[in-house]
Design an enzyme around this catalytic site. Structure first.
Site, PDB file in Angstrom:
ATOM      1  N   GLN A  50       1.968  -2.203   5.817  1.00  0.00           N
ATOM      2  CA  GLN A  50       2.269  -0.804   6.146  1.00  0.00           C
ATOM      3  C   GLN A  50       2.593  -0.576   7.623  1.00  0.00           C
ATOM      4  O   GLN A  50       3.446   0.235   7.942  1.00  0.00           O
ATOM      5  CB  GLN A  50       1.094   0.066   5.713  1.00  0.00           C
ATOM      6  CG  GLN A  50       1.400   1.522   5.637  1.00  0.00           C
ATOM      7  CD  GLN A  50       0.340   2.258   4.833  1.00  0.00           C
ATOM      8  OE1 GLN A  50      -0.818   2.331   5.240  1.00  0.00           O
ATOM      9  NE2 GLN A  50       0.716   2.784   3.687  1.00  0.00           N
ATOM     10  N   PHE A  51       1.909  -1.286   8.495  1.00  0.00           N
ATOM     11  CA  PHE A  51       2.233  -1.277   9.929  1.00  0.00           C
ATOM     12  C   PHE A  51       2.067  -2.701  10.443  1.00  0.00           C
ATOM     13  O   PHE A  51       1.177  -3.431   9.985  1.00  0.00           O
ATOM     14  CB  PHE A  51       1.298  -0.340  10.705  1.00  0.00           C
ATOM     15  CG  PHE A  51       1.586   1.122  10.485  1.00  0.00           C
ATOM     16  CD1 PHE A  51       2.477   1.806  11.299  1.00  0.00           C
ATOM     17  CD2 PHE A  51       0.963   1.812   9.449  1.00  0.00           C
ATOM     18  CE1 PHE A  51       2.739   3.154  11.089  1.00  0.00           C
ATOM     19  CE2 PHE A  51       1.222   3.160   9.230  1.00  0.00           C
ATOM     20  CZ  PHE A  51       2.116   3.841  10.052  1.00  0.00           C
TER      21      PHE A  51
ATOM     22  N   PHE B  74      -1.220  -4.437  11.036  1.00  0.00           N
ATOM     23  CA  PHE B  74      -2.062  -4.751   9.874  1.00  0.00           C
ATOM     24  C   PHE B  74      -1.760  -6.149   9.335  1.00  0.00           C
ATOM     25  O   PHE B  74      -2.343  -6.566   8.328  1.00  0.00           O
ATOM     26  CB  PHE B  74      -1.873  -3.732   8.748  1.00  0.00           C
ATOM     27  CG  PHE B  74      -2.104  -2.290   9.141  1.00  0.00           C
ATOM     28  CD1 PHE B  74      -2.605  -1.959  10.386  1.00  0.00           C
ATOM     29  CD2 PHE B  74      -1.827  -1.270   8.248  1.00  0.00           C
ATOM     30  CE1 PHE B  74      -2.807  -0.635  10.741  1.00  0.00           C
ATOM     31  CE2 PHE B  74      -2.031   0.055   8.590  1.00  0.00           C
ATOM     32  CZ  PHE B  74      -2.513   0.375   9.841  1.00  0.00           C
TER      33      PHE B  74
ATOM     34  N   ALA C 242      -5.480  -4.077   1.071  1.00  0.00           N
ATOM     35  CA  ALA C 242      -5.937  -5.370   1.578  1.00  0.00           C
ATOM     36  C   ALA C 242      -4.705  -6.241   1.832  1.00  0.00           C
ATOM     37  O   ALA C 242      -4.050  -6.680   0.894  1.00  0.00           O
ATOM     38  CB  ALA C 242      -6.872  -6.040   0.571  1.00  0.00           C
ATOM     39  N   GLU C 243      -4.408  -6.458   3.099  1.00  0.00           N
ATOM     40  CA  GLU C 243      -3.158  -7.143   3.442  1.00  0.00           C
ATOM     41  C   GLU C 243      -3.174  -8.612   3.040  1.00  0.00           C
ATOM     42  O   GLU C 243      -2.149  -9.161   2.638  1.00  0.00           O
ATOM     43  CB  GLU C 243      -2.868  -6.993   4.937  1.00  0.00           C
ATOM     44  CG  GLU C 243      -2.438  -5.596   5.349  1.00  0.00           C
ATOM     45  CD  GLU C 243      -3.576  -4.600   5.432  1.00  0.00           C
ATOM     46  OE1 GLU C 243      -4.756  -5.037   5.450  1.00  0.00           O
ATOM     47  OE2 GLU C 243      -3.316  -3.374   5.467  1.00  0.00           O
TER      48      GLU C 243
ATOM     49  N   HIS D  32      -0.885   0.337  15.144  1.00  0.00           N
ATOM     50  CA  HIS D  32       0.240   0.778  14.313  1.00  0.00           C
ATOM     51  C   HIS D  32       1.561   0.481  15.022  1.00  0.00           C
ATOM     52  O   HIS D  32       2.629   0.761  14.500  1.00  0.00           O
ATOM     53  CB  HIS D  32       0.150   2.269  14.001  1.00  0.00           C
ATOM     54  CG  HIS D  32      -0.996   2.633  13.102  1.00  0.00           C
ATOM     55  ND1 HIS D  32      -2.306   2.377  13.418  1.00  0.00           N
ATOM     56  CD2 HIS D  32      -1.023   3.230  11.884  1.00  0.00           C
ATOM     57  CE1 HIS D  32      -3.094   2.818  12.439  1.00  0.00           C
ATOM     58  NE2 HIS D  32      -2.330   3.332  11.494  1.00  0.00           N
TER      59      HIS D  32
ATOM     60  N   GLU E  87       0.850  -1.190   0.000  1.00  0.00           N
ATOM     61  CA  GLU E  87       0.000   0.000   0.000  1.00  0.00           C
ATOM     62  C   GLU E  87       0.890   1.246   0.000  1.00  0.00           C
ATOM     63  O   GLU E  87       1.743   1.396   0.870  1.00  0.00           O
ATOM     64  CB  GLU E  87      -0.888  -0.013   1.258  1.00  0.00           C
ATOM     65  CG  GLU E  87      -1.872  -1.177   1.260  1.00  0.00           C
ATOM     66  CD  GLU E  87      -2.348  -1.555   2.663  1.00  0.00           C
ATOM     67  OE1 GLU E  87      -2.080  -0.810   3.617  1.00  0.00           O
ATOM     68  OE2 GLU E  87      -2.983  -2.623   2.792  1.00  0.00           O
TER      69      GLU E  87
END
Lengths: 350, 349
Positions: free
Chosen positions: A106-107, A110, A83-84, A153, A53
């Site tokens: 991204q984190f 997630f 969408a992970e 996060h 992402e």
């Protein structure tokens, strides 16, 4: 316009030629070092891809992938839908097609929506196919706490990844380690979870491109004689600070940067603790069933006879990773590490 | 609904006879596998009775020299049609090795997948890889791409991964064919309690994916529809959904008891015409087969089943060292130590 058609790279063809090898030493922040490693991995192997992402035009929310899409084109560095599970499942399919994907989550928090693809698919595919469909995937994720982030996060998931057969897990603690460990991970034929200590992204450090050092196993970040602090990721620098503070009291503390959380370098633990005879493990994840327990047991198995005291753990608590206002209470701070050291030093047998 | 039209030009009789022979092998092997389970040869099995036309017909539309198949755990017919060794396929049900013993790279069939919907994203990723290969090679439009065909059912359509897979496929325009066998039942839950809106194919429209609804019990229609979907994907026009309406004529698995959720009368009513009977009668009427031919095809299927059964019965447990060997390409030291300790502590080497 078709999304599937490649946007040509700014300097077309750059992605297919290996640039002049980086040489010498330079000073980089950790996010720059990771960016350089991704750049060189893309340049070295035309089958390497970066996806996730906002990794493309934006260059990632931490700018770790900055400039890579412009250099290598939108076929090799591309944004995915948000969408992970999709990112990791797509990476598995790309690996089946002979690519080496470097997906970014991204984190760290997630990762939870993608656990199914990570655990039931990526980690098991080599096993399920008896080696016919290996999963050379390097999964990057900004990890751990320390930046007052929103919920989920900031997590510390090494305990989870390290328990999954088929995954390897590594976390760098400095720009030099970050560059070389990522280059190393991106050349492996197995899935590697690469946990980037997000609170350390902006810390500068020397990177020596000529001398990567040993990239397997643990690394002695500070040599000492009286006690070993075992840590990884962002906790390594905190332990180094604690060691400096302890030095003022005449204590010579060794800091062992574990680096690889799977597999754990038990030989390095034994070498260090058989010398210092005392150990404190420091991590951000909750205490119960955290990797501190595993490290402690590995030390006990190998050094029981020489240990002066039980291995101490200074860790997060058995609570959800709290919001920023409580981070300094939750994440081991220097005082708590020093208390841990003190408990070990003051231990007296029954 | 972005419906993909497809030609109804009749398949040559010889092709239909070949498909009928394959379907007969599949039906007999499937029926036998249930018996094997009752006889203790297999610990369990997931029957696919009634889905022979959908599975054999869909593979007939592929070019197995370059396409790739992503099955679930109920695709024995597709695997057989794709050329997978059935002894090696049944190894998963024999509990010899999870996923089967066949070579997924050689056969171009991914291992048997137990996670519902788990393979769909792999089919999208693999197919995107084909696009990247074509782009790197400077291929011209219209493209001539290898195609990924992934099987899923009405139950899998409830999984989040299917949404993510269809959305990714739509965004990246990957050459992926989502082949949905809507067999009416996800174990005990009927389609109307599973698929809101009633049609998986209709969902394709929301992703901008071309869709086809087809009678999954009519092998000729399945071949025609899947060929259209494959041609669409191969040309670079993007993914396609084929929803083959069929019926799971047997239980979900050998430990299932359909009597608890549907009656025999309902099965007779909802199951409609058996695809085997429909095709056989048609070929007999057309004079493409005689009753003797049908009997000969059945005997061949029985001989085939005996060979597969012998293969399955000959499968002993795998060497224990394999459970260590295949976890990684590069075995880490602690696992090597565990393997050495296991070897020392056990009599199995």
């Amino acid at each position: 316009m078709s999304n599937a058609v490649a946007t040509p790279p700014v300097d077309a063809g750059a992605g297919r030629t290996v640039p002049a090898e980086r040489t010498g030493r330079t000073t980089l922040s950790m996010n720059q070092a990771i960016n350089a490693a991704l750049h060189d991995a893309l340049a070295e192997n035309p089958r390497t891809l970066v996806l996730g992402e906002d990794v493309g035009r934006l260059g990632g929310v931490f700018r770790v992938t900055d400039g890579l899409q412009a250099k290598f084109g939108a076929d090799r560095v591309f944004d995915t839908p948000l969408a992970e599970s999709g990112i990791l499942g797509m990476s598995a399919g790309l690996a089946m097609a002979g690519y080496h994907p470097i997906p970014e989550v991204q984190f760290d928090g997630f990762t939870y929506p993608a656990i199914n693809q990570l655990v039931t698919q990526i980690a098991r595919m080599n096993f399920r196919t008896r080696g016919a469909l290996p999963m050379p995937i390097t999964l990057r994720m900004p990890s751990f706490g320390g930046i007052q982030s929103p919920e989920l996060h900031s997590e510390s998931l090494e305990w989870l990844f390290a328990h999954v057969a088929g995954l390897k897990v590594v976390s760098p603690s400095s720009p030099h380690q970050a560059y070389h460990l990522l280059r190393h991970a991106a050349q492996r034929p197995d899935p590697v979870v690469y946990m980037e200590p997000k609170s350390r992204y902006w810390q500068k450090g020397r990177v020596d491109f000529d001398e990567p050092g040993n990239l397997e196993g643990a690394h002695v970040a500070r040599a000492g004689r009286h006690l070993t602090l075992v840590a990884w990721g962002a906790m390594v620098s905190r332990c180094l600070q604690a060691a400096e503070a302890a030095a003022e009291d005449g204590l010579d503390v060794e800091v062992l940067d574990l680096r690889w959380l799977s597999p754990i370098d038990a030989d390095a633990l034994a070498a260090s603790i058989s010398k210092t005879r005392r150990a404190v493990v420091v991590h951000e994840a909750p205490k119960t069933a955290g990797l501190g327990a595993e490290v402690s047991q590995l030390i006990t198995e190998r050094c029981f006879g020489t240990l002066k005291a039980p291995v101490e753990r200074v860790t997060g608590f058995d609570v959800p990773f709290p919001s920023g206002s409580l981070e300094n209470e939750y994440i081991p701070n220097i005082d708590r590490i020093l208390y841990g050291i003190q408990r070990v030093l003051e231990y007296r047998r029954g | 609904m972005n419906t993909l039209s497809y030609g109804r030009a009749a398949l040559p009789d010889a092709e239909l006879v070949r498909l009928f022979s394959q379907m007969t092998q599949v039906r007999h092997l499937d029926t036998s596998a249930i018996a094997w389970q009752r006889q203790g040869i297999l610990p369990g099995y997931a029957p696919m009775r009634g889905q022979e036309a959908a599975q054999v017909g869909s593979v007939a539309a592929l070019d197995m020299s370059r396409d790739f198949v992503f099955p679930t755990y109920r695709e024995m017919g597709a695997a057989l049609a794709a050329g997978v060794d059935m002894g090696e396929y049944m190894a998963t049900h024999k509990a010899t090795w999870n996923g089967g013993m066949y070579d997924a790279r050689e056969t171009r069939v991914t291992p048997i997948q137990t996670v519902i919907g788990g393979s769909a994203l792999h089919a999208v990723g693999w197919a995107h890889g084909q696009r990247l290969d074509a782009a790197a090679a400077g291929a011209d439009e219209p493209l001539d791409l290898p195609v990924a065909l992934v099987y899923l059912g009405d139950g899998a359509s409830s999984q989040g991964d299917i949404h993510e897979a269809m959305n990714f496929a739509g965004v990246f325009e990957t050459p992926t064919v989502f082949f949905v066998q809507n067999n009416g039942w996800a174990i005990s839950v009927p389609t109307e309690r599973q698929v809101a809106g009633g049609s998986v194919a209709a969902r394709g429209a929301g992703y901008g994916i071309a869709s086809i609804h087809v009678d999954g019990n009519d092998v000729e229609a399945v071949v025609q529809a899947t060929r259209a979907a494959v041609a669409h994907a191969r040309s670079g026009a993007g993914p396609a959904v084929v929803e083959a309406m069929t019926y799971r004529r047997g239980p979900h698995s050998t430990s299932d008891d359909p009597g608890r959720y549907r009656s025999l009368a309902e099965e007779r009513r909802d199951g409609g015409v058996d695809p085997m009977d429909a095709l056989r009668d048609r070929l007999l009427e057309a004079g493409a087969l005689t009753a003797e031919d049908v009997a000969a095809i059945q005997s061949e299927a029985e001989a085939f089943e005996e060979r597969v059964r012998a293969d399955v019965q000959a499968q002993g447990p795998r060497p224990g060292a394999e459970m260590f060997e295949y976890v990684y390409q590069e075995m880490p030291a602690p696992l090597r130590e565990q393997a050495a300790a296991w070897r020392e502590e056990s009599d199995h080497v």
